[in-house]
Design an enzyme around this catalytic site. Structure first.
Site, short mmCIF file in Angstrom:
data_model
loop_
_atom_site.label_atom_id
_atom_site.label_comp_id
_atom_site.label_asym_id
_atom_site.label_seq_id
_atom_site.Cartn_x
_atom_site.Cartn_y
_atom_site.Cartn_z
N GLU A 57 42.29 -9.52 -43.36
CA GLU A 57 41.64 -8.55 -44.24
C GLU A 57 40.28 -8.15 -43.71
O GLU A 57 39.87 -6.99 -43.79
CB GLU A 57 41.47 -9.14 -45.65
CG GLU A 57 42.76 -9.52 -46.37
CD GLU A 57 43.18 -10.97 -46.12
OE1 GLU A 57 43.13 -11.42 -44.96
OE2 GLU A 57 43.59 -11.64 -47.07
N CYS A 80 42.50 -14.91 -49.70
CA CYS A 80 41.96 -16.23 -50.08
C CYS A 80 40.73 -16.07 -50.95
O CYS A 80 40.03 -15.06 -50.90
CB CYS A 80 41.65 -17.06 -48.83
SG CYS A 80 40.29 -16.41 -47.87
N CYS A 89 38.06 -13.94 -48.68
CA CYS A 89 38.36 -12.51 -48.44
C CYS A 89 38.24 -11.71 -49.72
O CYS A 89 37.97 -10.51 -49.68
CB CYS A 89 39.76 -12.36 -47.87
SG CYS A 89 39.88 -12.99 -46.19
N LEU A 209 60.92 -26.54 -20.66
CA LEU A 209 60.61 -26.29 -22.07
C LEU A 209 59.47 -25.29 -22.25
O LEU A 209 58.68 -25.38 -23.20
CB LEU A 209 60.31 -27.60 -22.83
CG LEU A 209 61.40 -28.66 -22.77
CD1 LEU A 209 61.00 -29.91 -23.55
CD2 LEU A 209 62.73 -28.13 -23.33
N GLU A 293 65.02 -29.71 -29.64
CA GLU A 293 66.05 -29.28 -28.66
C GLU A 293 66.68 -30.52 -28.05
O GLU A 293 66.94 -30.59 -26.85
CB GLU A 293 65.41 -28.41 -27.57
CG GLU A 293 64.93 -27.06 -28.06
CD GLU A 293 64.78 -26.04 -26.93
OE1 GLU A 293 65.70 -25.93 -26.10
OE2 GLU A 293 63.73 -25.38 -26.88
N GLY A 295 69.33 -34.10 -28.02
CA GLY A 295 70.76 -34.40 -28.08
C GLY A 295 71.15 -34.88 -29.48
O GLY A 295 70.32 -34.97 -30.40
N ALA A 300 70.54 -36.37 -35.10
CA ALA A 300 71.07 -36.98 -36.33
C ALA A 300 69.99 -37.82 -37.01
O ALA A 300 69.84 -37.80 -38.24
CB ALA A 300 72.28 -37.84 -36.00
N GLU A 301 69.21 -38.53 -36.20
CA GLU A 301 68.13 -39.34 -36.76
C GLU A 301 67.09 -38.45 -37.47
O GLU A 301 66.61 -38.77 -38.55
CB GLU A 301 67.42 -40.07 -35.60
CG GLU A 301 67.24 -41.56 -35.80
CD GLU A 301 66.47 -42.15 -34.63
OE1 GLU A 301 65.36 -42.61 -34.87
OE2 GLU A 301 66.99 -42.12 -33.49
N1 LIG Z 1 45.24 -13.79 -46.90
C1 LIG Z 1 45.00 -14.51 -45.77
N2 LIG Z 1 44.70 -13.86 -44.65
C2 LIG Z 1 44.54 -14.56 -43.51
O1 LIG Z 1 44.29 -13.88 -42.39
C3 LIG Z 1 44.57 -15.96 -43.51
N3 LIG Z 1 44.40 -16.66 -42.37
C4 LIG Z 1 44.83 -16.60 -44.76
N4 LIG Z 1 44.85 -17.96 -44.81
C5 LIG Z 1 44.70 -18.74 -46.00
O2 LIG Z 1 43.43 -19.39 -45.96
C6 LIG Z 1 43.59 -20.72 -45.47
C7 LIG Z 1 42.76 -20.93 -44.23
O3 LIG Z 1 41.42 -20.63 -44.52
P1 LIG Z 1 40.32 -20.76 -43.33
O4 LIG Z 1 40.83 -19.97 -42.16
O5 LIG Z 1 40.15 -22.21 -43.06
O6 LIG Z 1 39.10 -20.13 -43.93
C8 LIG Z 1 45.05 -20.89 -45.11
O7 LIG Z 1 45.51 -22.21 -45.38
C9 LIG Z 1 45.69 -19.87 -46.02
O8 LIG Z 1 45.80 -20.39 -47.32
N5 LIG Z 1 45.06 -15.85 -45.86
ZN ZN Z 2 40.93 -14.90 -46.38
#
Ligand SMILES: Nc1nc(O)c(N)c(N[C@@H]2O[C@H](COP(=O)(O)O)[C@@H](O)[C@H]2O)n1
Ligand code: ZN
Length: 364
Positions: A57, A80, A89, A209, A293, A295, A300-301
């Site tokens: 954002e 967030c 944000c 890998l 990836e 065997g 199975a474990e």
């Molecule tokens: N809406 C949103 N946009 C992003 O670009 C994001 N990375 C997230 N992440 C959310 O915020 C947590 C990480 O926060 P910090 O990067 O440590 O400030 C992550 O766990 C998501 O819940 N959300």
């Molecule tokens: Zn955010």
């Protein structure tokens, strides 16, 4: 760019495309893309490039600048509302005076879950939730699983013949599937944080890998070997291409341990050495997704210890036969067909002459 009809869906799909640019770099954070639209035009875009860097954002708001006032923000994950590695944000969106926020899915992170949406609504911003939700959930299935279960998301991938064999009875397996399927595996690896194999795979196949002919990052390579009877020279010990961790049990083959450490391979001793212990360590190391990836015995474990959530089975239209030819999953201790583990949300995809069957062992 001119905005088409069914704008919300189209813009959310654009967010997902932007989000994928972070593939392989964002763990433990999710893949997120954001788009800002005003007067029928995209005025800002962004994606989350790496944990510790600004969220999607913020990049989109930076690009839009003053023009964001009154605009609509699209983002595939709820904004967030907490101070993590970066500030909330929600406050940036409120300060930018956007009019509407369209969210693909609610963030399962308990620090955020619903609080970001509530904060935006309190500030008078119109919020729409759940646009292209299934695609948003799918893109971040590993992030969601990790944050809700405190364990990385496990994918068991294998390639087998139509008669259910992963190799001939001599152990020869190059190749079960066609070129396109094998290229797809490289893409799948690029989307995972680690790939795990057992000691048998190292001895028999000497795999790299890594990813070839696809863009992205090589995953961490992980070997699980109880006895540490592994070759002194192997492709996986070249850590210039990608890091490698070897897990073994305490005190086994100390001279090889020293040699591996000298080559830059990390050796971790655990007793007992189990898939779930390994996944706990990979969780602590911030990994979201792990591709198994291995065997049939180790697979199975891993299933029994519930560290596998998703199966990706490539099936090739050929028959090898052989009573002793290995199959992809060893003993699960299930006697009756009615006890077989059912897959959910199963999808089928043709890849040249092969079929890829994908499904989930339990709801995520
Ligand atoms: N809406 C949103 N946009 C992003 O670009 C994001 N990375 C997230 N992440 C959310 O915020 C947590 C990480 O926060 P910090 O990067 O440590 O400030 C992550 O766990 C998501 O819940 N959300
Ligand atoms: Zn955010």
């Amino acid at each position: 760019m001119i905005i088409p009809d069914n704008v919300d869906q189209q813009m959310m799909q654009r967010c997902l495309t932007l989000a994928r640019q972070g593939l392989g770099y964002t763990s433990p954070n999710p893949l997120v893309g954001a788009v800002i639209v005003k007067d029928g035009k995209i005025i800002g875009e962004g994606f989350h490039p790496k944990a510790g860097e600004p969220h999607a954002e913020v990049f989109a708001l930076r690009e839009a600048g003053e023009k964001a006032v009154g605009g609509t923000v699209y983002v595939n994950l709820e904004p967030c509302n907490h101070y993590g590695r970066t500030p909330p944000c929600t406050e940036a969106l409120i300060s930018a005076k956007v009019a509407r926020v369209v969210v693909g899915m609610v963030d399962p992170n308990p620090l955020v879950s619903g609080k970001g949406i509530a904060r935006l609504q309190e500030a008078g911003i119109e919020v729409t939730v759940g646009v292209e939700e299934a695609a948003c959930l799918r893109l971040n299935e590993a992030f969601c699983h990790r944050i809700l279960n405190n364990q990385p998301f496990g994918i068991l991938k294998y390639a087998m013949t139509l008669d259910g064999k992963i190799s001939s009875s001599t152990g020869h397996s190059a190749w079960v599937t066609g070129t396109k399927s094998r290229q797809l595996v490289h893409q799948i690896r690029a989307g995972c944080d680690a790939v795990i194999v057992g000691g048998n795979t190292v001895r028999r196949d000497n795999p790299h890998l890594t990813i070839h002919q696809v863009t992205g990052v090589n995953p961490l390579r992980v070997v699980m070997s109880r006895n540490l009877h592994l070759p002194e020279e192997a492709n996986l010990w070249n850590v210039d291409i990608a890091p490698t961790i070897v897990f073994t049990e305490w005190g086994n083959n100390p001279s090889l341990q020293t040699k591996l450490r000298d080559k830059g391979v990390e050796v971790i001793e655990l007793s007992p050495l189990t898939p779930s212990q390994v996944m706990d360590i990979l969780y602590e190391r911030q990994l979201c997704s792990v591709l198994w990836e291995c065997g049939g015995v180790l697979g199975a474990e891993a299933i029994t210890q519930r560290v596998i959530q998703k199966i990706m089975a490539f099936i090739a239209p050929k028959i090898i036969g052989g009573f002793s030819a290995a199959s992809p999953v060893g003993d699960l201790g299930l006697d009756k067909m009615s006890d077989a583990l059912p897959l959910q949300n199963v999808s089928f995809r043709q890849v040249e002459r092969d079929i890829l069957v994908e499904g989930y062992l339990e709801a995520i």
